[in-house]
Design an enzyme around this catalytic site. Structure first.
Site, short mmCIF file in Angstrom:
data_model
loop_
_atom_site.label_atom_id
_atom_site.label_comp_id
_atom_site.label_asym_id
_atom_site.label_seq_id
_atom_site.Cartn_x
_atom_site.Cartn_y
_atom_site.Cartn_z
N CYS A 188 23.42 -14.61 33.93
CA CYS A 188 22.95 -13.46 33.59
C CYS A 188 23.53 -12.93 32.31
CB CYS A 188 23.50 -12.32 34.79
SG CYS A 188 25.01 -12.50 35.11
N ARG A 218 36.55 -9.11 34.58
CA ARG A 218 35.76 -8.58 35.72
C ARG A 218 36.57 -7.27 36.23
NH1 ARG A 218 33.02 -12.19 38.94
NH2 ARG A 218 32.07 -13.74 37.74
#
Length: 341
Positions: free
Chosen positions: A158, A240
């Site tokens: 992605c 993250r």
């Protein structure tokens, strides 16, 4: 021309959203799903209700071992459900599933993914980066697809799908000497809800909802495989963060040709309105991450977040729905290779 028949192996986040994208785009026909860990009634539930993208705006039911997915104004999908752990044992040929999306995250090499060919599939698209399968990013290098040799291919990651279109536009117009990428990335299923053991990657085992977690990503280096002239010029890392979906690429590059931020905006907007329409988008609005949930683009250039130190050194920012944007490209890639024979 009839639509390509598609099978999906692995009905997780990407598998389900590939099916949603297939219904929405109406360019391919999903005829089979395989998942050994989910019963058909549970598939109905997981497809209908989604905490991130909302309830499916259509109907999903089952009849025997077939899922029935329907939406007003779109083709209905009657989907044979298999429950095999062995990819070689899935009878894709029995439902004429010529194109298989490999979205388990397990069979990501050519050798492992090619097991689907034994069951009658003709082409396999891995919905993840691959160590050895050729990687194609729609809008960037998909036209290099070689129908006679490429039977197992990768749709890259992605993040690569977000970064590569932007990097291509910048490199084509101004030349990239070198660059560093950071992706501020939403949580994914591989992370832990609370602290726990995580093999050799100790940081990855920390609670996803409590932490900003530095992590590795091969996305920037992978751009060098997709755009050969950038090979060795880009690398990157990830943070993250505790959001469920939507990520953002921060690309900092040294340019060969000096460019004002207005020059950069012009070429990106021209690409977004022209050759990369539907892949790359452009916004001047004061946006935040949730504004891009369920956005089908690969990369949305954020003009207001970009900065320039001088005409040769710039930081460029582009958003992406790391689930739905990517799933749309899987469908687009299948649609393209289906026309190549």
């Amino acid at each position: 021309m009839s639509k390509a028949n598609v099978g999906i192996n692995g009905f997780g986040r990407i598998g389900r959203l590939v099916l949603r994208a297939a219904v929405e785009k109406d360019t391919v026909q999903v005829v089979a799903v395989n998942d050994p860990f989910i019963t058909i009634d549970y598939m109905v539930y997981l497809f209908k209700y989604d905490s991130t993208h909302g309830q499916f705006k259509g109907t999903v039911t089952y009849d025997g071992d077939f899922l029935i997915v329907q939406k007003d104004g779109k083709s209905s999908h009657k989907i044979k459900v298999f429950n095999s752990k062995d990819p070689a044992a899935i009878a894709w040929g029995s439902v004429k599933a010529d194109f298989v999306v490999e979205s388990t995250g397990v069979f990501t090499t050519k050798e492992k993914a090619s097991a689907h060919l034994q069951g009658g599939a003709k082409k396999v698209i891995i919905s993840a980066p691959s160590a050895d399968a050729p990687m194609y990013v729609v809008g960037v290098n998909h036209e290099k697809y070689d129908a006679s040799n490429d039977h197992v291919i990768s749709n890259a990651s992605c993040t690569t799908n977000c970064l590569a279109p932007l990097a291509k536009v910048i490199n084509d117009n101004f030349g990239i000497i070198e660059g560093l990428m950071t992706t501020v990335h939403a949580v994914t299923a591989t992370q832990k809800t609370v602290d726990g053991p995580s093999g050799k990657l100790w940081r990855d085992g920390r609670g996803a909802g409590q932490n900003i977690i530095p992590a590795s990503t091969g996305a920037a280096k992978a751009v060098g495989k997709v755009i050969p002239e950038l090979n060795g010029k880009l690398t990157g890392m990830a943070f993250r963060v505790p959001t469920p979906d939507v990520s953002v690429v921060d690309l900092t590059v040294r340019l060969e040709k000096p460019a004002s931020m207005d020059d950069i905006k012009k070429v990106v907007k021209a690409a977004a309105d022209g050759p990369m329409k539907g892949i790359l988008a452009y916004t001047e609005d004061q946006v935040v991450s949730t504004d891009f949930v369920s956005d089908p683009h690969s990369s949305i250039f954020d003009t207001g977040a970009c900065i320039s130190l001088n005409p040769n050194f710039v930081k460029l920012v582009s958003w992406y729905d790391n689930e739905y944007g990517y799933s749309n490209r899987v469908v687009d890639l299948i649609g393209y290779i289906a026309t190549r024979g």
